[in-house]
Enzyme design. Sequence first.
Site, short mmCIF file in Angstrom:
data_model
loop_
_atom_site.label_atom_id
_atom_site.label_comp_id
_atom_site.label_asym_id
_atom_site.label_seq_id
_atom_site.Cartn_x
_atom_site.Cartn_y
_atom_site.Cartn_z
N GLY A 142 -33.37 -6.98 -24.19
CA GLY A 142 -32.17 -6.21 -24.49
C GLY A 142 -30.91 -6.95 -24.10
O GLY A 142 -29.86 -6.80 -24.75
N ALA A 143 -31.00 -7.76 -23.06
CA ALA A 143 -29.81 -8.50 -22.62
C ALA A 143 -29.41 -9.53 -23.67
O ALA A 143 -28.22 -9.78 -23.89
CB ALA A 143 -30.09 -9.17 -21.28
N GLY A 153 -2.18 7.21 -3.85
CA GLY A 153 -2.43 8.48 -4.53
C GLY A 153 -2.64 8.25 -6.01
O GLY A 153 -3.05 7.17 -6.45
N GLY A 154 -2.32 9.27 -6.79
CA GLY A 154 -2.49 9.17 -8.23
C GLY A 154 -1.65 8.08 -8.85
O GLY A 154 -1.89 7.68 -9.99
C1 HXC Z 1 10.10 10.07 -0.55
C2 HXC Z 1 9.56 8.21 0.65
C3 HXC Z 1 8.25 8.23 0.16
C4 HXC Z 1 7.92 9.27 -0.74
C5 HXC Z 1 8.43 6.57 1.48
N1 HXC Z 1 9.63 7.16 1.47
N2 HXC Z 1 7.57 7.21 0.69
N3 HXC Z 1 10.46 9.12 0.28
N4 HXC Z 1 8.87 10.15 -1.09
N5 HXC Z 1 6.71 9.35 -1.26
C6 HXC Z 1 10.80 6.77 2.19
C7 HXC Z 1 10.68 6.96 3.69
O1 HXC Z 1 11.01 8.29 4.02
C8 HXC Z 1 11.71 5.97 4.19
O2 HXC Z 1 12.98 6.55 4.01
C9 HXC Z 1 11.60 4.83 3.21
O3 HXC Z 1 10.99 5.37 2.04
C10 HXC Z 1 10.75 3.70 3.71
O4 HXC Z 1 9.52 4.25 4.16
P1 HXC Z 1 8.85 3.84 5.55
O5 HXC Z 1 7.81 4.85 5.82
O6 HXC Z 1 9.89 3.62 6.58
O7 HXC Z 1 8.24 2.44 5.17
P2 HXC Z 1 6.88 1.79 5.67
O8 HXC Z 1 6.72 1.93 7.13
O9 HXC Z 1 6.86 0.42 5.08
O10 HXC Z 1 5.73 2.64 4.96
C11 HXC Z 1 5.59 2.68 3.57
C12 HXC Z 1 4.59 3.75 3.15
C13 HXC Z 1 4.96 5.10 3.80
C14 HXC Z 1 3.16 3.30 3.57
C15 HXC Z 1 4.60 3.81 1.62
O11 HXC Z 1 6.34 5.34 3.55
C16 HXC Z 1 4.19 6.24 3.28
O12 HXC Z 1 3.04 6.45 3.66
N6 HXC Z 1 4.84 7.04 2.41
C17 HXC Z 1 4.22 8.24 1.85
C18 HXC Z 1 3.11 7.89 0.89
C19 HXC Z 1 2.57 9.09 0.21
O13 HXC Z 1 1.78 9.86 0.79
N7 HXC Z 1 3.03 9.30 -1.01
C20 HXC Z 1 2.55 10.34 -1.87
C21 HXC Z 1 1.30 9.76 -2.55
S1 HXC Z 1 0.62 10.87 -3.60
P3 HXC Z 1 14.20 6.30 5.02
O14 HXC Z 1 15.27 7.16 4.47
O15 HXC Z 1 13.69 6.69 6.36
O16 HXC Z 1 14.46 4.84 4.89
C22 HXC Z 1 1.24 10.46 -5.05
C23 HXC Z 1 0.78 11.37 -6.13
C24 HXC Z 1 0.98 10.78 -7.46
O17 HXC Z 1 1.94 9.57 -5.23
C25 HXC Z 1 0.26 11.66 -8.42
C26 HXC Z 1 0.33 11.19 -9.82
C27 HXC Z 1 -0.41 12.08 -10.76
#
Ligand code: HXC
Length: 519
Positions: A409-410, A174-175
Amino acid sequence: MGLRTIEELCAELDEKRRSALDGGGKEAIEKQKAKGKATARERIAQLLDPGSFVEIDEFVTHRCSSFGLEDRKPLGDGVITGWGTVEGRKVFVFSQDFTVFGGSLGEKHAEKICKVMDMAMQMGCPVIGMYDSGGARIQEGTDALNGYGKIFKRNTLASGVIPQFSAILGPTAGGAVYSPALTDYVFMVDGESVMHITGPEVVKAVTGEAISAQDLGGAKAHHTVSGVAHFEAKDEAECFAQIRKVLSYLPLNNLDDAPFKATADSPERADITLREIVPVNPNKSYDVHEVISRVVDDGEFTEVQAGWAKNIVIGYARFGGRAVGIVANNADVLAGCLDIDASDKASRFVRHCDAFNLPIITFVDVPGYLPGADQEHNGIIRQGAKLLYAYSEASVPLVSVVLRKAYGGAYIAMSSKALGCDAAFAWPQAEIAVLGAEGAASIVFKNEINAAADPSAKRLEKIDEYKAEFANPYRAAERGYIDNVIMPEETRKAIFTALEAMESKRETRPAKKHGVIPH
Ligand code: HXC
């Protein structure tokens, strides 16, 4: 409760420290290890000089009270922060701990990162971030997004003031990928790092395209296709070695000097093999790395973005112990043409070197801009303009060497005298002109060729005529566009002495808020 003894109070602190060290707990640490990944603290220990790390904010916890987080408050909030040294030089670091809520970033986690960034800025030291995170902590909602925004703001304000590096050692999505993208360099590990704006599931849902996370945003993809990753490593150890290496060329901040590395390599060293490396025949190619390694100190060149836009080569080296940036057309790829990616790659590096006061040495062998509708429609005009802008804006010492072709130009874009080059050299086989002889003769003498009894013989005659006039460095040298024509083997000495002369260079510019670089 009566007054507690100092032993009891210290035991309590000890217990808290142990709890902080536990991160997300033994099970989560085992899961991390099973993926072949080190823990956040182990990574810091591997990057920094042994025993130099000083941790801060060990006891910070989030203050989220939604979705059950109120009952889970691991100490440190999923990121380890502090400072230490690399080769004895102070750096600030943060390392996301995937074992705590997947390394996700909430309000306090972001504040910890901002704190070390602020300290790094104040103390004038590099900041190195290690990313391993599920992105914005979903339970913290806009507090998490606001945290990212605060980091982006700091990345931007620190840009060009202190070196900022990002090591991607797990997912970033994501971001969240934009903080690394705002830093000087992104380092990725093959098979471990992933960076993408939208993951494979979203891509599949929206476009129907099936692609794995690695193919979409792994180290290979970003090092060779998108250009997002400046360095690709086979494992974390190599990644940390790369970071240490790059730091060795850079000053701690924009007001500091780059470290001096003593060398036994004489500035007078004349490498006669350079006469053979670049073929006089302009249709034959060669690898410009061969030229670079023969002229720099001890043959040591550290390339940046080696896997992307290979028609231009950028990286660091030293002359007489002092660090420089190198930019070189590579005749081996696309004949060394400038295209969108090459202009993008080189212009950013020129600005990076200028920001950190590294002189820039440019090796020129460029037949022109890459022709084609693809290039035109994707904006070679605005993208190519970046390179003109970057060289024109640079106030560090600029030295260039025309190895062979320098057309149109290059030629002007590649650190020409007109854009501010301080010392422009050319080899005897250099051809400095508006066009290659074939193209030029066909246009200028079109009528004469068409009217001839034997047009193709006439064409060859006119090509030879144009070559004799312009396919050499002397027309440009007559005008002072080239400061000197040198033998190939004199290149190292010529660059070294030019750099010595330019050491005291000072350039003033009209005051302005900032320019508007083409994008
Ligand atoms: C809260 C999170 C989390 C999140 C993971 N966890 N991502 N908790 N917020 N964003 C937690 C899980 O619930 C889990 O908790 C533990 O971390 C490990 O995650 P798993 O899924 O078991 O690990 P894995 O299978 O290795 O997968 C990793 C992952 C997946 C690919 C990163 O967790 C995932 O897709 N997470 C969400 C990603 C996402 O969509 N994030 C938002 C992006 S947008 P437990 O308690 O079960 O151990 C963003 C916007 C930013 O970031 C904007 C900035 C301007």
